[in-house]
Design a protein around this motif. Structure first.
Motif, short mmCIF file in Angstrom:
data_model
loop_
_atom_site.label_atom_id
_atom_site.label_comp_id
_atom_site.label_asym_id
_atom_site.label_seq_id
_atom_site.Cartn_x
_atom_site.Cartn_y
_atom_site.Cartn_z
N VAL A 122 0.83 -1.21 0.00
CA VAL A 122 0.00 0.00 0.00
C VAL A 122 0.86 1.26 0.00
CG1 VAL A 122 -1.82 1.26 1.23
CG2 VAL A 122 -1.83 -1.24 1.22
N LEU A 123 1.84 1.35 0.92
CA LEU A 123 2.65 2.59 1.01
C LEU A 123 3.26 2.96 -0.33
CD1 LEU A 123 4.74 2.50 4.34
CD2 LEU A 123 2.46 3.47 3.93
N GLU A 124 3.67 1.95 -1.10
CA GLU A 124 4.33 2.23 -2.39
C GLU A 124 3.41 2.97 -3.37
OE1 GLU A 124 4.73 -2.15 -2.91
OE2 GLU A 124 4.34 -1.72 -5.01
N HIS A 125 2.11 2.96 -3.08
CA HIS A 125 1.16 3.62 -3.99
C HIS A 125 0.70 4.99 -3.49
CE1 HIS A 125 0.97 0.16 -6.60
NE2 HIS A 125 0.71 -0.62 -5.58
N LEU A 126 1.18 5.42 -2.34
CA LEU A 126 0.64 6.64 -1.74
C LEU A 126 1.55 7.85 -1.96
CD1 LEU A 126 -0.45 5.19 1.72
CD2 LEU A 126 -1.82 5.44 -0.36
N PRO A 127 0.95 9.01 -2.27
CA PRO A 127 1.76 10.23 -2.43
C PRO A 127 2.37 10.70 -1.11
CG PRO A 127 -0.43 10.49 -3.41
CD PRO A 127 -0.46 9.20 -2.66
N ASP A 128 1.78 10.34 0.05
CA ASP A 128 2.28 10.83 1.33
C ASP A 128 2.40 9.67 2.33
OD1 ASP A 128 2.92 12.25 3.58
OD2 ASP A 128 1.09 13.47 3.62
N ARG A 177 3.97 4.42 -12.32
CA ARG A 177 3.56 4.61 -10.92
C ARG A 177 3.99 5.99 -10.41
NH1 ARG A 177 1.57 0.73 -12.52
NH2 ARG A 177 0.06 2.36 -12.81
N TYR A 178 5.21 6.42 -10.73
CA TYR A 178 5.67 7.76 -10.29
C TYR A 178 4.73 8.83 -10.83
CZ TYR A 178 10.29 6.14 -8.57
OH TYR A 178 11.30 5.54 -7.87
N ALA A 179 4.31 8.67 -12.10
CA ALA A 179 3.44 9.67 -12.72
C ALA A 179 2.12 9.81 -11.96
CB ALA A 179 3.17 9.29 -14.18
N GLU A 180 1.74 8.75 -11.25
CA GLU A 180 0.47 8.78 -10.51
C GLU A 180 0.68 9.10 -9.03
OE1 GLU A 180 -1.25 4.97 -11.36
OE2 GLU A 180 -2.00 5.63 -13.30
N GLY A 181 1.92 9.42 -8.65
CA GLY A 181 2.17 9.83 -7.26
C GLY A 181 2.65 8.71 -6.35
N GLY A 182 2.91 7.54 -6.89
CA GLY A 182 3.42 6.45 -6.06
C GLY A 182 4.94 6.44 -6.00
N ASN A 183 5.49 5.46 -5.29
CA ASN A 183 6.94 5.30 -5.19
C ASN A 183 7.28 3.81 -5.26
OD1 ASN A 183 9.61 5.14 -4.61
ND2 ASN A 183 9.50 6.12 -2.59
N PRO A 184 7.46 3.29 -6.49
CA PRO A 184 7.67 1.84 -6.64
C PRO A 184 9.03 1.36 -6.14
CG PRO A 184 7.88 2.97 -8.75
CD PRO A 184 7.41 3.99 -7.78
N LYS A 185 9.88 2.28 -5.67
CA LYS A 185 11.16 1.86 -5.08
C LYS A 185 11.20 2.22 -3.60
CE LYS A 185 13.57 2.24 -9.49
NZ LYS A 185 14.75 2.67 -10.23
N ILE A 186 10.04 2.14 -2.96
CA ILE A 186 9.95 2.56 -1.55
C ILE A 186 10.59 1.54 -0.60
CG2 ILE A 186 7.75 1.49 -0.87
CD1 ILE A 186 6.96 4.21 0.36
#
Ligand code: SAM
Length: 273
Positions: A122-128, A177-186
């Motif tokens: 979940v966290l990897e998909h969240l902007p904050d 994913r970055y373009a949508e505000g996520g962080n796939p390398k979290i």
């Protein structure tokens, strides 16, 4: 930046049903190893658990199946998935679970209430993500613990023989994913994010699934073609590249010594008394 984040069941893949099946296989792929970490870190029967970003309820099902006296409050932002989970879990005859359609960013749940929290992929998909962790921290009892499981797409599926082109696929996935505000390398950031979210006694593990140990079929189901096809449709990956990756994947499988490996990253923390 998209405040919704980078996981929308309707748009992440070319097919919603296929995406739900992929999520199920992705639980199966890691579950035996993953659950050992949950137990080692203090999850036990009879606890009050919050599961945030619970999706279709497949992790919920696994926990309730192993720990029948726990009570789970599942938080899921997507109304379709929250409804899916409610129906799925009631068909499985689990009554000690409540699924609420809420955001992890503002659950509305009482503070100092839960013994344990599970936040998986979940966290990897969240902007904050830091404020999401703060909200998890708030609802835990003093002494309560949380486990955060995520990916880091720098190191995703690895194969023998190596498929160089997989890098192209994961770079395309990351851009999307970055373009949508996520962080796939979290994954690598989890210990730091947990500390900033308030947690103490933070620890970090990487678990893996290997095709010599886990059935290869589960690997195929947990990757699938739905997300790569969507990356092509959205212009992040060329169809030529996807064709080459598919061909190299088939060649890899023809090697009698072939292997497939994937990792998940686990951050754990405690709310000190
Ligand atoms: C990759 S899925 C993982 C589902 C489940 N945890 C699992 O491991 O199978 C990510 C889930 O997080 C949910 N999600 C995304 N943003 C959320 C938010 N702000 N609050 C709650 N859930 C959220 C998505 O709708 C989706 O169900």
């Amino acid at each position: 930046m998209n405040q919704q984040g980078s996981y929308q069941i309707n748009t992440i893949s070319s097919c919603v049903e296929a995406e739900i099946s992929r999520l199920k296989a992705q639980v199966e792929l890691f579950w035996d190893k993953e659950f050992k970490h949950y137990i080692e870190f203090g999850l036990s029967d009879g606890m009050l658990i919050a599961e945030l970003g619970s999706g279709p309820g497949f992790v919920t099902e696994k926990i309730l199946g192993r720990l029948p006296n726990t009570k789970i409050t599942a938080i899921e932002i997507d109304p379709f998935l929250a409804d899916y989970a409610r129906k799925y879990l009631s068909q499985k005859k689990f009554s000690q679970v409540e699924v609420l359609q809420k955001s992890i960013m503002q659950t509305g749940l009482a503070e100092n209430f839960f013994d344990f929290a599970v936040i998986r992929l979940v966290l990897e998909h969240l902007p904050d993500p830091v404020n999401a962790v703060r909200e998890v921290f708030r609802i835990l009892k003093p002494g309560g613990k949380a486990i955060f499981v995520d990916n880091d797409f720098e190191m995703h599926i690895m194969t023998y023989p190596n498929i160089l082109e997989l890098r192209e696929l994961y770079d395309a996935y990351c851009r999307s994913r970055y373009a949508e505000g996520g962080n796939p390398k979290i994954g690598r950031e989890l210990p730091n994010i947990l500390k900033r979210g308030g947690f103490s006694k933070v620890d970090f593990e990487i678990i893996n699934a290997h095709s010599e140990i886990v059935c290869e079929e589960i690997f195929f189901k947990s990757e699938g073609i739905g997300i790569p096809v969507k990356l092509v449709q959205d212009g992040f990956l060329s169809s030529k590249s996807l064709g080459k990756i598919s061909m190299e994947w088939r060649n890899m499988l023809k090697d009698e010594n072939h292997s497939i490996l994937r990792q998940l990253y686990i951050g754990i923390g405690e709310k000190l008394v």
